[in-house]
Structures are given as C-alpha cells and as structure tokens.
Design a protein around this motif. Structure first.
Motif, mmCIF file in Angstrom:
data_model
loop_
_atom_site.group_PDB
_atom_site.id
_atom_site.type_symbol
_atom_site.label_atom_id
_atom_site.label_comp_id
_atom_site.label_asym_id
_atom_site.label_seq_id
_atom_site.Cartn_x
_atom_site.Cartn_y
_atom_site.Cartn_z
ATOM 1 N N GLY A 1 -0.841 4.154 15.422
ATOM 2 C CA GLY A 1 -0.592 3.652 14.081
ATOM 3 C C GLY A 1 -0.984 4.594 12.964
ATOM 4 N N GLY A 2 -1.585 5.717 13.299
ATOM 5 C CA GLY A 2 -1.940 6.674 12.257
ATOM 6 C C GLY A 2 -0.711 7.382 11.712
ATOM 7 N N GLY A 3 -0.933 8.163 10.660
ATOM 8 C CA GLY A 3 0.178 8.903 10.074
ATOM 9 C C GLY A 3 -0.113 9.325 8.660
ATOM 10 N N LEU B 1 -1.694 1.115 6.138
ATOM 11 C CA LEU B 1 -1.460 1.424 7.551
ATOM 12 C C LEU B 1 -2.183 0.397 8.395
ATOM 13 C CD1 LEU B 1 -1.948 5.306 7.918
ATOM 14 C CD2 LEU B 1 0.195 4.051 8.202
ATOM 15 N N ARG B 2 -1.648 0.165 9.571
ATOM 16 C CA ARG B 2 -2.319 -0.711 10.535
ATOM 17 C C ARG B 2 -2.559 0.072 11.820
ATOM 18 N NH1 ARG B 2 -0.206 -5.811 14.070
ATOM 19 N NH2 ARG B 2 -2.088 -7.113 13.992
ATOM 20 N N MET C 1 -5.467 -1.347 6.930
ATOM 21 C CA MET C 1 -6.007 -0.551 5.826
ATOM 22 C C MET C 1 -5.046 -0.634 4.640
ATOM 23 S SD MET C 1 -7.416 2.788 7.879
ATOM 24 C CE MET C 1 -5.787 3.377 8.322
ATOM 25 N N ASN C 2 -5.537 -1.155 3.538
ATOM 26 C CA ASN C 2 -4.750 -1.283 2.317
ATOM 27 C C ASN C 2 -5.362 -0.440 1.213
ATOM 28 O OD1 ASN C 2 -3.141 -3.224 3.646
ATOM 29 N ND2 ASN C 2 -4.502 -4.877 2.988
ATOM 30 N N SER C 3 -4.600 -0.216 0.174
ATOM 31 C CA SER C 3 -5.073 0.551 -0.993
ATOM 32 C C SER C 3 -5.731 1.856 -0.568
ATOM 33 C CB SER C 3 -6.063 -0.300 -1.801
ATOM 34 O OG SER C 3 -5.465 -1.512 -2.224
ATOM 35 N N LEU C 4 -5.044 2.568 0.285
ATOM 36 C CA LEU C 4 -5.612 3.801 0.830
ATOM 37 C C LEU C 4 -5.800 4.871 -0.237
ATOM 38 C CD1 LEU C 4 -3.723 3.770 4.211
ATOM 39 C CD2 LEU C 4 -6.206 3.937 3.955
ATOM 40 N N VAL D 1 -5.218 9.917 10.256
ATOM 41 C CA VAL D 1 -4.730 9.236 9.056
ATOM 42 C C VAL D 1 -4.852 10.224 7.899
ATOM 43 C CG1 VAL D 1 -5.151 7.395 7.390
ATOM 44 C CG2 VAL D 1 -5.317 6.926 9.841
ATOM 45 N N THR D 2 -3.732 10.480 7.248
ATOM 46 C CA THR D 2 -3.710 11.390 6.105
ATOM 47 C C THR D 2 -3.152 10.660 4.902
ATOM 48 O OG1 THR D 2 -3.375 13.300 7.565
ATOM 49 C CG2 THR D 2 -2.880 13.594 5.230
#
Length: 115
Positions: A7-9, A17-18, A82-85, A111-112
């Motif tokens: 789920g990363g990216g 992202l989840r 994960m919200n409001s990254l 995660v970027t």
C-alpha cells in the motif's frame, strides 16, 4: 513466519494512503500489532499500536488525529489509514507483531509524500 506490507507509494501533501500488513505462519490474533517508520538518517519510531483483540489503540503525537490503526483477525491483517499526509511522513513503514518475547517484522514499504 511472515509479515508482508503493501500500500505504500508516492502521494501529494494532504493526500491519503492505506497500508496493509498480512501475517502468516503464527497465531496473529494473539499478537499486538504496530506500525513503525524510519526516515533517512533517523531512528525507527513507533507510529501506532493496537492490542491483539483490537480494543485499544495508541498513537505517536505526530500521527494522532491523522492516522488510524485497525486490524481484522479473520484476515490476519493490520492496517494503517493515513490521512492529511505531510512531507515529514516520508519514510519506510514497517509492520510489527509482538507477543511476550516473540517479535516479528515485515520488510517495509516506502511512503513518499511530495508534490
């Protein structure tokens, strides 16, 4: 024994992202589940943790109000919504399962957060 994250990216600031972590080879429902992260040049830090039954969660100050940890023991999976990254959230995210002195780690997912 395996923990496999996915789920990363790459995501823009403010995006979501989840992450998922699929466990196999052990009795996942007996283990507390956690997400950690490690940014370049920094130590690995705890992001969030959830008890074996899912009844209690705890978060680092940096993730409170933006991240949500959950689990589905029927699917042997723990999640991190994960919200409001923010760019500061950029790191490799690792899944962890712990029970007494048993301690298992996944291989990590990148995660970027960048525009």
């Amino acid at each position: 024994v395996q923990l496999v994250e996915s789920g990363g990216g790459l995501v823009q600031p403010g995006g979501s992202l989840r992450l998922s972590c699929a466990a196999s080879g052990f009795t996942f429902s007996s283990y507390a589940g956690s997400w950690y992260r490690q940014a370049p040049g920094k130590e690995r830090e705890l992001v969030a943790t959830i008890t074996s039954g899912g009844g209690k969660t705890d978060y680092a100050d940096s993730s409170k109000g933006r991240f949500t940890i959950s689990r589905d023991n029927a699917k042997n999976t723990v999640y991190l919504q994960m919200n409001s990254l923010k760019p500061d959230d950029t790191a490799v995210y690792y899944c962890n399962a712990r029970f007494i002195f048993y301690d298992y780690w996944g291989q990590g997912t990148q995660v970027t957060v960048s525009s």
